[in-house]
Write a protein that holds these residues in place. Sequence first.
Motif, PDB file in Angstrom:
ATOM      1  N   UNK A  27       0.704  -1.052  -0.341  1.00 30.84           N
ATOM      2  CA  UNK A  27      -0.154  -0.134   0.146  1.00 30.84           C
ATOM      3  C   UNK A  27       0.903   1.471   0.049  1.00 30.84           C
ATOM      4  N   UNK A  28      -0.079   2.702   0.666  1.00 27.75           N
ATOM      5  CA  UNK A  28       1.107   3.884   0.132  1.00 27.75           C
ATOM      6  C   UNK A  28       1.541   3.864   1.846  1.00 27.75           C
ATOM      7  N   UNK A  29       3.545   3.108   1.891  1.00 34.26           N
ATOM      8  CA  UNK A  29       3.722   3.359   2.879  1.00 34.26           C
ATOM      9  C   UNK A  29       4.981   4.406   2.228  1.00 34.26           C
ATOM     10  N   UNK A  48      10.390   9.449  -0.282  1.00 33.34           N
ATOM     11  CA  UNK A  48       8.854  10.232  -0.675  1.00 33.34           C
ATOM     12  C   UNK A  48       8.416   9.955   0.764  1.00 33.34           C
ATOM     13  N   UNK A  49       7.089  10.647   0.608  1.00 35.75           N
ATOM     14  CA  UNK A  49       6.130   9.921   1.914  1.00 35.75           C
ATOM     15  C   UNK A  49       4.741   8.866   0.997  1.00 35.75           C
ATOM     16  N   UNK A  50       4.764   8.190   1.982  1.00 34.67           N
ATOM     17  CA  UNK A  50       3.401   8.060   1.614  1.00 34.67           C
ATOM     18  C   UNK A  50       2.371   8.269   0.574  1.00 34.67           C
ATOM     19  N   UNK A  51       2.306  10.035   1.177  1.00 39.01           N
ATOM     20  CA  UNK A  51       0.883  10.183  -0.311  1.00 39.01           C
ATOM     21  C   UNK A  51       1.755  11.469  -1.217  1.00 39.01           C
ATOM     22  N   UNK A  98       6.835  -0.056   8.652  1.00 40.17           N
ATOM     23  CA  UNK A  98       5.820  -0.100  10.383  1.00 40.17           C
ATOM     24  C   UNK A  98       6.210   0.794  10.648  1.00 40.17           C
ATOM     25  N   UNK A  99       6.457   2.212  10.177  1.00 42.73           N
ATOM     26  CA  UNK A  99       6.259   4.124  10.875  1.00 42.73           C
ATOM     27  C   UNK A  99       5.757   4.831   9.465  1.00 42.73           C
ATOM     28  N   UNK A 100       5.332   5.191  10.227  1.00 41.27           N
ATOM     29  CA  UNK A 100       4.106   6.390  10.038  1.00 41.27           C
ATOM     30  C   UNK A 100       4.670   7.305   8.629  1.00 41.27           C
ATOM     31  N   UNK A 101       3.672   6.936   7.461  1.00 46.05           N
ATOM     32  CA  UNK A 101       3.406   7.334   5.849  1.00 46.05           C
ATOM     33  C   UNK A 101       3.140   9.041   5.657  1.00 46.05           C
ATOM     34  N   UNK A 102       3.334   9.511   6.924  1.00 43.83           N
ATOM     35  CA  UNK A 102       2.882  10.964   6.540  1.00 43.83           C
ATOM     36  C   UNK A 102       4.949  11.306   6.858  1.00 43.83           C
ATOM     37  N   UNK A 103       6.103  11.102   7.074  1.00 43.53           N
ATOM     38  CA  UNK A 103       6.984  11.116   7.022  1.00 43.53           C
ATOM     39  C   UNK A 103       8.047  10.065   6.148  1.00 43.53           C
TER      40      UNK A 103
END
Length: 124
Positions: A27-29, A48-51, A98-103
């Motif tokens: 997915x978008x990780x 690159x971030x997930x978004x 396993x880390x936030x996809x925001x960063x």
Amino acid sequence: QVQLVESGGGLVQAGDSLRLSCAASGSTFSMGWFRQAPGKERDFVAAISGSGLKTNYADSVKGRFTISRDNAKNTVYLQMNSLKPEDTAVYYCALARYRSSYFTYITSDRYDYWGQGTQVTVSS
């Protein structure tokens, strides 16, 4: 299980361009590109971030490389322009499961899955 498959490497001349692709069965990780030259450590290239809204680059590639992603295709790209002989390396894509996809993440220990690598050779 996440699988990453890189493609797009090759032999080019200095000043040429290449686009690497990394297909991820996930997915978008947050994802990143690293490279390793013979006899050297694996170095950060871009992330690159997930978004896709956040990106980060090593100083050595800023202004020449662009990381992007198409989440509909589960693919991350590394557009490499104005290639130099010192860009010669095996390039690896990585995924931070396993880390936030925001960063974005710039150290290899933040990534959980790695591709097999693709060779980029730049001749002078």
